[in-house]
Design a protein around this motif. Structure first.
Motif, mmCIF file in Angstrom:
data_model
loop_
_atom_site.group_PDB
_atom_site.id
_atom_site.type_symbol
_atom_site.label_atom_id
_atom_site.label_comp_id
_atom_site.label_asym_id
_atom_site.label_seq_id
_atom_site.Cartn_x
_atom_site.Cartn_y
_atom_site.Cartn_z
ATOM 1 N N LEU A 88 45.716 34.956 29.144
ATOM 2 C CA LEU A 88 46.218 36.059 29.949
ATOM 3 C C LEU A 88 46.146 35.705 31.431
ATOM 4 O O LEU A 88 47.083 35.975 32.195
ATOM 5 N N ASN A 89 45.048 35.091 31.851
ATOM 6 C CA ASN A 89 44.927 34.648 33.242
ATOM 7 C C ASN A 89 46.043 33.685 33.617
ATOM 8 O O ASN A 89 46.639 33.787 34.686
ATOM 9 N N ILE A 90 46.329 32.747 32.731
ATOM 10 C CA ILE A 90 47.372 31.754 33.005
ATOM 11 C C ILE A 90 48.736 32.412 33.107
ATOM 12 O O ILE A 90 49.540 32.098 33.992
ATOM 13 N N ASP A 91 48.998 33.372 32.223
ATOM 14 C CA ASP A 91 50.283 34.069 32.261
ATOM 15 C C ASP A 91 50.436 34.876 33.556
ATOM 16 O O ASP A 91 51.509 34.891 34.175
ATOM 17 N N ILE A 92 49.364 35.540 33.969
ATOM 18 C CA ILE A 92 49.426 36.298 35.220
ATOM 19 C C ILE A 92 49.672 35.357 36.386
ATOM 20 O O ILE A 92 50.535 35.592 37.243
ATOM 21 N N GLY A 105 38.040 42.506 32.358
ATOM 22 C CA GLY A 105 37.650 41.135 32.049
ATOM 23 C C GLY A 105 38.419 40.083 32.819
ATOM 24 O O GLY A 105 38.230 38.889 32.586
ATOM 25 N N ILE A 106 39.290 40.502 33.759
ATOM 26 C CA ILE A 106 40.106 39.569 34.527
ATOM 27 C C ILE A 106 39.588 39.516 35.967
ATOM 28 O O ILE A 106 39.228 40.537 36.553
ATOM 29 N N ASP A 107 39.567 38.318 36.557
ATOM 30 C CA ASP A 107 39.153 38.154 37.951
ATOM 31 C C ASP A 107 40.297 38.632 38.837
ATOM 32 O O ASP A 107 41.080 37.862 39.365
ATOM 33 N N TYR A 407 30.686 42.864 38.994
ATOM 34 C CA TYR A 407 31.028 42.481 37.633
ATOM 35 C C TYR A 407 32.002 41.318 37.585
ATOM 36 O O TYR A 407 32.576 41.028 36.557
ATOM 37 N N GLU A 408 32.210 40.647 38.712
ATOM 38 C CA GLU A 408 33.109 39.503 38.752
ATOM 39 C C GLU A 408 32.355 38.290 39.287
ATOM 40 O O GLU A 408 32.716 37.726 40.310
ATOM 41 N N PRO A 409 31.284 37.860 38.635
ATOM 42 C CA PRO A 409 30.485 36.762 39.179
ATOM 43 C C PRO A 409 31.231 35.433 39.107
ATOM 44 O O PRO A 409 31.657 35.003 38.053
ATOM 45 N N MET A 410 31.414 34.816 40.248
ATOM 46 C CA MET A 410 32.007 33.485 40.296
ATOM 47 C C MET A 410 30.899 32.444 40.170
ATOM 48 O O MET A 410 29.775 32.651 40.619
ATOM 49 N N PHE A 411 31.237 31.339 39.559
ATOM 50 C CA PHE A 411 30.287 30.238 39.417
ATOM 51 C C PHE A 411 29.002 30.663 38.712
ATOM 52 O O PHE A 411 27.918 30.169 39.016
#
Length: 448
Positions: A88-92, A105-107, A407-411
């Motif tokens: 889904l991320n790739i499509d967006i 669940g998406i950044d 809720y969007e923790p990077m790394f």
């Protein structure tokens, strides 16, 4: 994330130069337009909203594309467990975006900053029913990215900390320095800070409110001395229980649950994390402390301000900037907003629509019966009858929440690896703070 950032550039070009194929007219005689909705796992609320919307009118029909079907839990590769989320991320990022996206669940922040979604204020400002006055105003503001509103969830919950008022010297909110002073004193007095005191969970609480890292504002404050001081303190908490925040508390029936609750009721435990989407749940946290005075104190903050946060509902709707049916997409979102959230078979949550929220709370008061009990992890807690003052205090709390928990923790993987290095003694707290400061500053610089 670097790959996604590169794909975002492709997305921006495609949005401006391609004709979206995400919505199409069916047979001319029907006059019905089909919109697609992408989600990584469809919640009960989403499924009911789609079913109800499709049955409610003939202008639009929603087709759901659930990327959760691509997840493979039988694989030896853990990346396959969230394969649908990745797809889904790739499509967006590549511009292959349906009309409506459930961003749970998406950044999402990076996409909003790069023009992937329509600003929903464009609809809200002219909508007769769902104008800005219809919503909890600070909830809309907390969702904003650079002044725009790019997603909207019909529901929310509250994420906060409750504390024994005696042990916090009557404070109703606290700075990081005040928090550190209190927990040092409590620890020295052999009083538990929280139910399960793993070091990494403690640090997750410390960072819950976007204080040291704020993705929307692109600020990084790991170089504040208090961060390293808190990390040093965390090593004192169950030094051999480095569990990355998993709950290892034992629940062997109501006896152990009641015994656990007694620690709050006898002043032997300071904090409990409160996550609730129901007025009775909110009251239940005070009941957990029994006769001990309790305060909804919130997480510690750098400036000593409010540390209670919004938590996002399961369905977080955005409209694609490439959609040819944005008006139809907005009609669907409005339908989802109007559903009675108390009738959905999911974890209780509050409505973001102000009159529906007030009705939810009023129903709880009207349905109260003498001797009513609520359960908290197996402990049966008796609720006191709420009054109008309780409601006013609660609404005041809700209207003063400023932002969302992190809720969007990077790394995240790298952060836990650094914690492991620190607890193993191979890195100092100052080194961990410096690495995190440099890593995130570089990330924001590279992705501007």
């Amino acid at each position: 994330m670097k790959k996604i950032a590169l794909l975002l550039l492709v997305m921006i070009i495609m949005i401006g130069t391609t004709v979206a194929c995400s919505s199409q007219k069916t047979a001319e005689e029907s006059g019905t337009q089909t919109l697609t909705l992408a989600t990584w796992h469809a919640s009960d609320g989403l499924s009911k909203a789609v079913e109800g919307f499709n049955a409610s009118q003939n202008n639009y029909q929603i087709e759901v594309k659930d990327y959760g079907e691509y997840d493979n839990y039988d694989s030896d590769d853990q990346a396959d467990y969230v394969k649908g989320q990745t797809m889904l991320n790739i499509d967006i990022a590549s511009g292959n975006i349906p009309d409506i996206i459930n961003l749970h669940g998406i950044d999402r922040t990076a996409y909003a900053k790069n023009g992937a979604f329509i600003n929903l204020y464009n609809f809200i400002k002219s909508d007769e029913k769902y104008n800005e006055q219809a919503f909890l105003a600070n909830y809309l503001q907390a969702n904003e990215v650079d002044g725009g509103l790019y997603w909207l969830s019909p529901t929310f919950f509250v994420d906060t900390l409750f504390a024994n008022t005696k042990l916090t010297n009557g404070m109703t909110k606290w700075s990081m320095e005040e928090f550190l002073k209190v927990i040092q004193t409590v620890h020295e007095d052999h009083i538990e800070i929280m139910g399960h005191q793993s070091p990494t969970e403690f640090m997750t609480f410390v960072g819950a409110g976007n204080q040291f890292l704020n993705q929307v504002q692109e600020t990084v404050h790991y170089d504040y001395p208090v961060y390293a001081q808190l990390l040093d303190f965390s090593a004192k908490l169950n030094e051999h229980d480095h569990d990355h925040g998993h709950d290892h508390s034992h629940s062997h029936g109501s006896g152990s649950a009641d015994e656990d609750a007694k620690k709050f009721q006898t002043g032997q435990r300071l904090l409990v994390r409160g996550t609730f989407g129901d007025f009775n749940e909110y009251l239940g946290y005070f009941a957990l402390y029994g006769e001990q005075p309790a305060t909804m104190i919130g997480y510690p903050t750098l400036d000593g301000g409010s540390g209670s946060y919004f938590g996002m509902g399961h369905d977080l709707y955005a409209i694609s900037a490439a959609s040819k049916s944005s008006e139809g997409a907005w009609e669907y979102i409005k339908f989802a907003l109007g559903l009675d959230v108390d009738q959905l078979d999911q974890v209780p949550q509050f409505s973001v629509v102000l009159d529906q929220l007030e009705n939810q709370i009023q129903k709880k008061i009207e349905s109260y019966t003498d001797g009513q009990y609520t359960s908290r992890k197996g402990a049966q807690l008796q609720l006191k009858k709420p009054n109008q003052k309780d409601v006013e205090e609660f609404m005041s709390i809700l209207k003063n929440i400023k932002s969302f928990a992190n809720y969007e923790p990077m790394f995240a993987t790298e952060i836990y690896a650094l914690y492991d290095d620190f607890y193993a003694g191979t890195k100092t707290s100052a080194e961990v703070a410096r690495i995190l400061q440099d890593k995130y500053k570089l990330y924001f610089k590279e992705n501007q």
